[in-house]
Scaffold this motif. Structure first.
Motif, PDB file in Angstrom:
ATOM      1  N   LYS A 295       0.838  -1.206   0.000  1.00  0.00           N
ATOM      2  CA  LYS A 295       0.000   0.000   0.000  1.00  0.00           C
ATOM      3  C   LYS A 295       0.870   1.253   0.000  1.00  0.00           C
TER       4      LYS A 295
ATOM      5  N   ARG B  31       2.603   2.669  -3.378  1.00  0.00           N
ATOM      6  CA  ARG B  31       1.891   3.610  -4.237  1.00  0.00           C
ATOM      7  C   ARG B  31       2.277   5.050  -3.893  1.00  0.00           C
ATOM      8  N   GLY B  32       2.387   5.335  -2.601  1.00  0.00           N
ATOM      9  CA  GLY B  32       2.636   6.708  -2.161  1.00  0.00           C
ATOM     10  C   GLY B  32       4.059   7.167  -2.389  1.00  0.00           C
TER      11      GLY B  32
ATOM     12  N   ARG C 294      -4.007  11.987  13.263  1.00  0.00           N
ATOM     13  CA  ARG C 294      -2.865  11.620  12.411  1.00  0.00           C
ATOM     14  C   ARG C 294      -3.179  10.435  11.496  1.00  0.00           C
ATOM     15  N   PHE C 295      -2.746  10.556  10.258  1.00  0.00           N
ATOM     16  CA  PHE C 295      -2.922   9.469   9.293  1.00  0.00           C
ATOM     17  C   PHE C 295      -1.648   9.302   8.474  1.00  0.00           C
ATOM     18  N   ILE C 296      -1.550   8.169   7.793  1.00  0.00           N
ATOM     19  CA  ILE C 296      -0.496   8.017   6.788  1.00  0.00           C
ATOM     20  C   ILE C 296      -1.112   8.481   5.476  1.00  0.00           C
TER      21      ILE C 296
ATOM     22  N   LEU D 218       3.261   7.608  14.863  1.00  0.00           N
ATOM     23  CA  LEU D 218       1.867   7.146  14.839  1.00  0.00           C
ATOM     24  C   LEU D 218       1.790   5.647  15.120  1.00  0.00           C
TER      25      LEU D 218
ATOM     26  N   GLU E 199      -0.305   8.628   2.347  1.00  0.00           N
ATOM     27  CA  GLU E 199      -0.294   7.910   1.073  1.00  0.00           C
ATOM     28  C   GLU E 199      -1.218   6.687   1.078  1.00  0.00           C
ATOM     29  N   MET E 200      -1.892   6.487   2.218  1.00  0.00           N
ATOM     30  CA  MET E 200      -2.829   5.361   2.296  1.00  0.00           C
ATOM     31  C   MET E 200      -4.264   5.876   2.351  1.00  0.00           C
TER      32      MET E 200
END
Lengths: 159, 229
Positions: free
Chosen positions: A23, A26-27, B95-97, A83, B99-100
């Motif tokens: 996943k 992709r980024g 908070r998030f990643i 995180l 690119e997901m």
């Protein structure tokens, strides 16, 4: 409450880490493309029949570039690692996750180079370089990840 | 799992190497299935307190007990293990990643706990429907509004079936309607048996909780309980 020892299914652990990194692929596609190009460039040179001296020089430069990019990329992961740690990821999880992430580009480049193997003469150089690169990733990635973890823990102690 | 803080102090080191006391002599009991809030202005030590409750930070002195487990005696592996199995955390800055996608971000805690993601898909779907965010699943975090981010963060915190949901400023950057909606969600979750612990600067939302600790300058000034009032 007695501490319950979590039974970690190693296969599931690796399977999930692979899922996560596919996943993420992709980024950070740009970074990964550069790394694939650097590694493939090295393999290409290895297979093109240059003199050993030039190959060694080229190998040194690409190895250094790989390690440097590994350092920059790992260092840039403060937020996402913080995180993951806050959500309960262990230090081992972070080390293995980063290792898999870095190893993926290397493996992609290696697979491309091996697929082109029949077109070149000095195949033994390919395996020699790939072996050293593999070892470099195995040694440096956990070191850089540990530095990152220490940095995050230091940040928590400061204001 | 009950949580107990005994005489907890927390010092930070500033950039110029000065020690700043963020928490001072904090004693707290959070009972299983309770709904507790920490209310106080910015800088009163609420976020530090939540980080200590969840084991993200260790106190400078004093001790924290998760059930009978003393955090000062537990290893990092044990603390991480309990945190990921017992706690769901909603961070202040959601908070998030980036690119997901939303779906992948929500499933992230399952990756950490080495859970088979396919087994949890049905539960995941139920959570999305309950929160009314099914349509957001394939979006990226930067495409979400503040309220949507909070809801996604709540679903992510719930995906591992935690015992305790901890939320830091769950209504920050939200309009009145979204803020009330978030607190109604918490009230419903508490009725279903989840322990809820929140930190907020907004005094109005203290009314939703069973117990409220009022904080300023790193200390507990006052404690109010619905049952005693």
């Amino acid at each position: 409450m007695a501490l319950t020892e979590e039974r970690v299914n190693v296969l599931q652990f690796l399977n999930n880490l692979f899922w996560l990194n596919m996943k993420k692929l992709r980024g950070s596609f740009f970074w990964r493309l550069i790394l694939v190009a650097i590694n493939f460039g090295m393999f290409y040179a290895a297979l093109s029949g240059y003199e050993n001296r030039i190959l060694l020089l080229f190998f040194g430069i690409t190895s250094l570039s790989n390690v440097l990019m590994m350092y920059i990329r790992t260092g840039a992961k403060v937020d996402s690692t913080s995180l993951l740690r806050s959500m309960g990821a262990s230090r081992t999880f972070v080390l293995v996750d980063n290792l898999i992430e870095i190893m993926l580009e290397f493996l992609i480049a290696a697979v491309i180079a091996i697929a082109l193997l029949p077109f070149f003469k000095t195949a033994h150089w390919l395996f020699r370089m790939a072996g050293w690169e593999f070892l470099a990733i195995l040694v440096f990635s956990p070191i850089f990840s540990s530095v990152l973890l220490a940095r995050i823990e230091r940040q928590h102690r400061k204001i | 799992m009950d949580i107990r803080l005994i005489n907890v102090n927390k010092d930070y080191r500033s950039i110029d190497d000065q020690f700043l006391r963020s928490l001072e002599g904090v004693n707290i009991d959070i009972n299983y299935q309770n709904y507790v809030s920490f209310v106080g202005p910015s800088g009163s030590g609420k976020s530090t307190l939540l980080n200590i409750i969840t084991g993200v930070l260790r106190p400078t002195s004093g001790d924290v007990y998760w059930g009978k487990t003393s955090l000062s005696k537990a290893s990092d592996v044990d603390v991480s293990s309990i945190r990921r199995s017992k706690f769901g955390i909603v961070f202040q800055d959601a908070r998030f990643i980036n690119e997901m996608t939303v779906e992948e971000n929500i499933l992230l805690p399952l990756v950490i706990t080495s859970t088979d993601i396919r087994q949890k898909k049905k539960y995941y779907q139920t959570l999305l429907e309950r929160m009314n965010i099914v349509k957001l699943r394939n979006r990226f975090p930067e495409e979400l509004s503040g309220g949507e981010k909070k809801k996604v963060a709540i679903v992510r915190a719930l995906i591992n079936n935690p015992e305790i949901l901890v939320a830091d400023e769950p209504t920050s950057n939200l309009d009145e309607t979204s803020a009330r909606e978030v607190f109604n969600i918490f009230s419903n979750l508490n009725r279903l048996g989840l322990t809820i612990v929140i930190a907020t600067h907004d005094e109005r939302f203290g009314a939703y909780c069973n117990e409220t600790y009022w904080m300023s300058h790193g200390k507990i000034d006052k404690f109010t309980s619905r049952s005693s009032s």
